[in-house]
Design an enzyme around this catalytic site. Structure first.
Site, short mmCIF file in Angstrom:
data_model
loop_
_atom_site.label_atom_id
_atom_site.label_comp_id
_atom_site.label_asym_id
_atom_site.label_seq_id
_atom_site.Cartn_x
_atom_site.Cartn_y
_atom_site.Cartn_z
N THR A 158 -0.93 7.21 5.49
CA THR A 158 -0.72 7.37 6.96
C THR A 158 -1.38 8.93 7.47
OG1 THR A 158 1.24 6.06 6.58
CG2 THR A 158 0.90 7.13 8.88
N ILE A 213 -0.07 0.55 5.80
CA ILE A 213 -1.22 1.51 5.93
C ILE A 213 -0.99 2.57 5.02
CG2 ILE A 213 -2.33 3.11 7.33
CD1 ILE A 213 -2.02 1.14 9.78
N ASP A 214 -1.51 2.55 3.79
CA ASP A 214 -1.16 3.61 2.79
C ASP A 214 -1.99 4.88 3.16
OD1 ASP A 214 0.14 4.73 0.39
OD2 ASP A 214 -1.93 4.57 -0.54
N GLU A 234 7.38 -0.59 3.01
CA GLU A 234 7.89 0.81 3.65
C GLU A 234 8.38 1.02 4.78
OE1 GLU A 234 6.10 5.20 3.37
OE2 GLU A 234 4.65 3.44 3.31
N ASP A 249 3.65 1.35 -3.29
CA ASP A 249 2.19 2.04 -3.44
C ASP A 249 1.42 1.47 -4.46
OD1 ASP A 249 2.61 3.87 -1.29
OD2 ASP A 249 4.13 5.06 -2.48
N ASP A 309 2.56 -2.35 1.43
CA ASP A 309 2.18 -1.04 2.07
C ASP A 309 1.24 -1.01 3.26
OD1 ASP A 309 2.03 1.66 3.08
OD2 ASP A 309 1.97 2.51 1.02
N ASP A 345 1.32 0.39 11.44
CA ASP A 345 2.04 0.23 10.18
C ASP A 345 3.05 -0.94 10.16
OD1 ASP A 345 1.68 1.93 7.72
OD2 ASP A 345 2.36 3.72 9.08
#
Length: 400
Positions: free
Chosen positions: A158, A155-156, A79, A317, A153, A54
């Site tokens: 996770t 790595i949405d 994030e 997001d 984001d 991330d």
């Protein structure tokens, strides 16, 4: 300004390469999991994770964009914080070195001296990626760089990334869970108006080679600015959905049984919303993980609507998908405001905006989509959907 979008496509693919590299080797992957601190946790999940993948992805995007477009890196928000604490209790700020060797040295600190893992990651971080879309070459749009802000984001979904399920069966093309639900989200917005202008969604894990076990991905983009609307889904992907959309336009929307919407929702959606949706959509309710992936299902025509009534999605997001949907003639609106809105007033739909935080909120909550959201491809469809949804919602549901 298509050069900025071209660069975002390239860095999204570099990000996808990092995500795949981190996931490829299980022993390496276990080293990369760091539990999030209390202020950073998404309250929707009992356990939420921050991964080095991330943080690496977010820093790669910042670094690359700043190098190509000086000043833009400072306006990239996301994030993840870039602070790590290793097993020795050392606090480390994750910054990419200008050379592979310097990045190895920093990663070694994060990974408690694991040189092999650090070298493998640094190699992917500094690897050149050649990735573009010829459709953008002919686009000439002048968007002033100083009005741009970027939500990322890295790595949405996770949890799905960490779980790593590769054998989930899709339901009419929609994966309820698994690596296919993981996305890299990059959304560009106007810092003066909050309107989303450009979006990139990179899906790193689309198909897996059964022999090499390596994954291939897919990238989607859209641009909407001053009447120019272009996106990567021309012609539209889902002919099934197109024919349904056309039939919905010709049938009487007030006739209860004339047509059914398809909707994608979270597994944690409220019972009141699910109950109302069962009347509006019948059996065409799909569950899926990841806000980015659910939005992508609408973009791809796999579902007509993505609805989420809680306040646990955030600007990072939704911004990327919102920009793509705008380019397609759709959008993303505040659910609570839609349910309280009188359509007869002629007021515009309450589109989500990205430049101001929630007053009085702290931590990640200041950037939450507080009223929930609805993503859609067609405004006409949305209006019909909302009128039907309201018929089946108890009055209290519109004010919770």
């Amino acid at each position: 300004m298509s050069d900025i979008l071209q660069e975002l496509l390239r860095v999204s693919e570099k990000a996808a390469n990092i995500a795949r590299a981190c996931r490829q080797q299980e022993t390496l992957f276990q080293l990369l999991i760091e539990e999030k601190k209390e202020g950073e946790k998404n309250k929707k999940f009992a356990v939420d994770f921050k991964t080095l993948a991330d943080v690496l992805v977010q820093e790669v995007i910042k670094e690359n964009m700043e190098n190509k477009f000086p000043g833009l890196g400072k306006k990239i928000f996301g994030e993840e914080s870039n602070e790590f604490t290793n097993d020795l209790g050392e606090k480390i700020i994750m910054r990419l070195g200008p050379t592979e060797e310097e990045t190895v040295a920093l990663l070694s600190k994060v990974l408690n001296g694991n040189k092999l893992a650090s070298e493998a990651l640094a190699k992917v971080v500094h690897q050149d990626v050649f990735f573009s879309d010829p459709a953008l070459d002919s686009v000439e749009i002048n968007i002033p760089q100083d009005i741009l802000g970027i939500w990322v984001d890295p790595i949405d979904s996770t949890y799905q990334y960490i779980k790593g399920s590769a054998d989930i069966t899709p339901n009419q093309g929609i994966f309820p869970s698994g690596l296919q639900c993981v996305t890299v989200l990059i959304g560009v917005y106007d810092i003066q108006t909050g309107v989303p202008l450009m979006g990139v969604i990179n899906q790193p894990f689309v198909s897996q080679d059964l022999h090499t076990r390596r994954w291939k991905g897919q990238c989607y983009w859209g641009l909407s600015y001053l009447g120019t609307n272009i996106h990567s889904l021309l012609p539209p992907v889902s002919t099934r959905s197109n024919s349904e959309a056309q039939s919905q336009g010709t049938q009487n929307p007030s006739s209860e049984g004339s047509c059914r919407f398809s909707v994608v929702i979270s597994t944690s959606e409220k019972e009141t919303i699910k109950g109302a949706l069962s009347h509006v959509c019948g059996e065409r309710i799909f569950r899926a993980a990841g806000a980015g992936y659910k939005s992508l299902c609408v973009i791809l025509g796999l579902a007509d609507i993505y609805i989420f009534s809680e306040d646990t999605t955030f600007k990072w997001d939704s911004c990327a998908a919102h920009a793509i949907l705008r380019a397609m003639g759709g959008g993303m609106v505040d659910l609570k405001e839609c349910l309280e809105r009188n359509p007869d007033t002629g007021l515009d739909l309450p589109q989500l905006v990205y430049h101001v935080g929630n007053e009085g909120a702290a931590g990640v909550d200041q950037w939450a989509n507080k009223g929930g959201l609805i993503a859609y491809r067609s405004e006409k469809q949305l209006e019909t959907f909302l009128s039907r949804l309201l018929q089946h919602l108890a009055p209290v549901a519109t004010h919770t």
